[in-house]
Scaffold this motif. Structure first.
Motif, PDB file in Angstrom:
ATOM      1  N   HIS A  16       0.595  -1.246  -0.134  1.00  0.00           N
ATOM      2  CA  HIS A  16       0.141   0.145   0.248  1.00  0.00           C
ATOM      3  C   HIS A  16       0.651   1.969   0.330  1.00  0.00           C
ATOM      4  O   HIS A  16       0.523   2.223  -0.930  1.00  0.00           O
ATOM      5  CB  HIS A  16      -0.936  -0.061   1.527  1.00  0.00           C
ATOM      6  N   LYS A  19       2.375   1.712  -3.707  1.00  0.00           N
ATOM      7  CA  LYS A  19       0.937   2.952  -4.436  1.00  0.00           C
ATOM      8  C   LYS A  19       1.227   4.516  -3.549  1.00  0.00           C
ATOM      9  O   LYS A  19       0.731   5.117  -5.055  1.00  0.00           O
ATOM     10  CB  LYS A  19       0.105   2.153  -4.075  1.00  0.00           C
ATOM     11  N   ALA A  29      -0.021  -3.690 -10.408  1.00  0.00           N
ATOM     12  CA  ALA A  29      -0.738  -4.322  -9.767  1.00  0.00           C
ATOM     13  C   ALA A  29      -1.286  -5.166 -10.756  1.00  0.00           C
ATOM     14  O   ALA A  29      -1.183  -6.664 -10.250  1.00  0.00           O
ATOM     15  CB  ALA A  29      -1.655  -3.144  -9.319  1.00  0.00           C
ATOM     16  N   VAL A 201      -0.456  -7.295  -3.612  1.00  0.00           N
ATOM     17  CA  VAL A 201      -1.816  -7.337  -3.882  1.00  0.00           C
ATOM     18  C   VAL A 201      -3.347  -6.748  -2.947  1.00  0.00           C
ATOM     19  O   VAL A 201      -3.604  -5.500  -3.780  1.00  0.00           O
ATOM     20  CB  VAL A 201      -2.194  -8.235  -4.975  1.00  0.00           C
ATOM     21  N   GLU A 205      -4.920  -3.041  -3.331  1.00  0.00           N
ATOM     22  CA  GLU A 205      -5.931  -3.286  -3.663  1.00  0.00           C
ATOM     23  C   GLU A 205      -7.078  -2.554  -2.226  1.00  0.00           C
ATOM     24  O   GLU A 205      -7.720  -1.890  -3.159  1.00  0.00           O
ATOM     25  CB  GLU A 205      -6.206  -4.107  -4.345  1.00  0.00           C
ATOM     26  N   GLU A 207      -8.330   0.609  -0.916  1.00  0.00           N
ATOM     27  CA  GLU A 207      -9.122   1.521  -0.765  1.00  0.00           C
ATOM     28  C   GLU A 207     -10.169   1.756  -0.213  1.00  0.00           C
ATOM     29  O   GLU A 207     -11.196   0.355  -0.046  1.00  0.00           O
ATOM     30  CB  GLU A 207      -9.076   1.642  -2.202  1.00  0.00           C
ATOM     31  N   LEU A 258     -11.706 -10.491  -4.778  1.00  0.00           N
ATOM     32  CA  LEU A 258     -10.679  -9.625  -5.464  1.00  0.00           C
ATOM     33  C   LEU A 258     -11.713  -9.842  -6.844  1.00  0.00           C
ATOM     34  O   LEU A 258     -11.715  -8.751  -7.988  1.00  0.00           O
ATOM     35  CB  LEU A 258      -9.519 -10.348  -5.388  1.00  0.00           C
ATOM     36  N   LEU A 261     -14.600  -7.174  -7.968  1.00  0.00           N
ATOM     37  CA  LEU A 261     -13.431  -6.053  -8.280  1.00  0.00           C
ATOM     38  C   LEU A 261     -13.946  -6.020  -9.928  1.00  0.00           C
ATOM     39  O   LEU A 261     -14.630  -5.060 -10.794  1.00  0.00           O
ATOM     40  CB  LEU A 261     -12.234  -5.890  -8.376  1.00  0.00           C
ATOM     41  N   SER A 275     -14.647  -2.253  -3.426  1.00  0.00           N
ATOM     42  CA  SER A 275     -13.743  -2.117  -3.519  1.00  0.00           C
ATOM     43  C   SER A 275     -13.290  -1.658  -2.114  1.00  0.00           C
ATOM     44  O   SER A 275     -12.441  -2.382  -0.676  1.00  0.00           O
ATOM     45  CB  SER A 275     -12.375  -0.943  -4.005  1.00  0.00           C
ATOM     46  N   SER A 279     -12.243  -4.680   1.379  1.00  0.00           N
ATOM     47  CA  SER A 279     -11.105  -3.708   1.739  1.00  0.00           C
ATOM     48  C   SER A 279     -11.237  -3.209   3.515  1.00  0.00           C
ATOM     49  O   SER A 279     -10.111  -3.871   4.429  1.00  0.00           O
ATOM     50  CB  SER A 279     -10.376  -2.104   1.611  1.00  0.00           C
TER      51      SER A 279
END
Length: 302
Positions: A16, A19, A29, A201, A205, A207, A258, A261, A275, A279
């Motif tokens: 994270h 990113k 990603a 990953v 991801e 968020e 996942l 998504l 998402s 999360s």
């Protein structure tokens, strides 16, 4: 258990952070996700199933998963009907609520707690869910998005998913006794990157819409509670105990897949809802399930 989980949490935080710092972007990603889904995850599944001791009684694991996903689908449909959500958000909930993120969350936790035996058990549990996800859930997502879906599209979605074929091939290798040391050595090398890739990953991801954090927390708690309740009932009904019961509970409480998504984005549904839901659900799941599974492992068989 927290000491064992801490390195996993730190790697996810690293993903994270990279990113947020702009070191890793969306293209990175996607590349990491491709390596994970096409190489590392299939290798882990193949090794676990090819070397597992599989008995006829283990058919109750995928049957338990089917009980859970059917129950969660019904709960999701009734919920959006009662709440009267607009179609895009309702479709996002129905797409995410009955699904499980086994590969990124459940597999590492079962591997960490019970070793390769635990991993093989949750993979068997995940078999029914994987087929359900790529057929029924995919069709529901398309219906809410008012996108035309055909039997050919569903078959292609199933046929293009590497972890589905890894499960089939792993069971075939087990049945035929194809466990040559060279093959297992290759799978160990490829699968050795699994934890690193999956945690990166997950971190990338992550968020959450802060304004709706409480609402997402309630939805995640509802999914976890309903899943665990259905999983517990299925385990009792089928007489499962020990690591098999742990696999059912670990699988039934999992956060959404996942892959949902991609389903929500493809069908014009509320991807931000999906998402944010995922999360929030991942850390909640780890906080609840890590000590629960540790307690089952400490209690031993029975």
């Amino acid at each position: 258990m927290f000491v064992q989980l801490l390195p996993l949490i730190l790697v996810a935080c690293l993903g994270h952070g990279l990113k947020q710092a702009g070191v890793l972007g969306p293209s990175d990603a996607r590349a990491i996700g491709t390596l994970l889904t096409h190489l590392a995850l299939p290798a882990v599944i193949l090794k676990a199933l090819a070397t597992a001791s599989i008995t006829p009684e283990l058919v109750y694991l995928p049957l338990s998963a089917l009980v859970v996903v059917l129950g969660l689908t019904l709960i999701g449909l009734l919920t959006v009907r009662c709440l009267g959500w607009e179609r895009a958000r309702a479709g996002a909930l129905v797409t995410t609520f009955p699904t499980f993120e086994g590969g990124a969350v459940g597999y590492p936790l079962m591997l960490l707690t019970f070793g390769e035996v635990g991993l093989s058990r949750i993979v068997l549990f995940d078999l029914a869910q994987a087929i359900y996800l790529l057929t029924v859930v995919y069709c529901l997502s398309a219906w809410f998005g008012q996108t035309g879906v055909t039997a050919r599209a569903v078959a292609l979605k199933l046929g293009q998913t590497p972890f589905f074929w890894a499960i089939v091939l792993g069971l075939l290798m087990n049945g035929l006794g194809l466990t040559h040391p060279a093959v297992l050595g290759l799978l160990d090398i490829v699968g050795g990157s699994f934890l690193l890739l999956v945690l990166l990953v997950v971190g990338m991801e992550f968020e959450v819409q802060i304004a709706g954090l409480g609402g997402y927390g309630l939805v995640a708690l509802a999914k976890l509670s309903c899943g665990l309740g259905l999983g517990w009932l299925a385990a009792i009904a089928f007489g499962l105990a020990g690591v098999e019961r742990a696999a059912v509970l670990a699988g039934a409480g999992l956060p959404p897949s996942l892959l949902t998504l991609f389903f929500t984005a493809e069908n014009g549904l509320d991807s931000r809802f999906a998402s944010s839901f995922i999360s929030v659900a991942i850390p909640l799941y780890l906080a609840v399930m890590a000590p629960l599974l540790a307690g089952i492992a400490g209690a031993g068989p029975g």
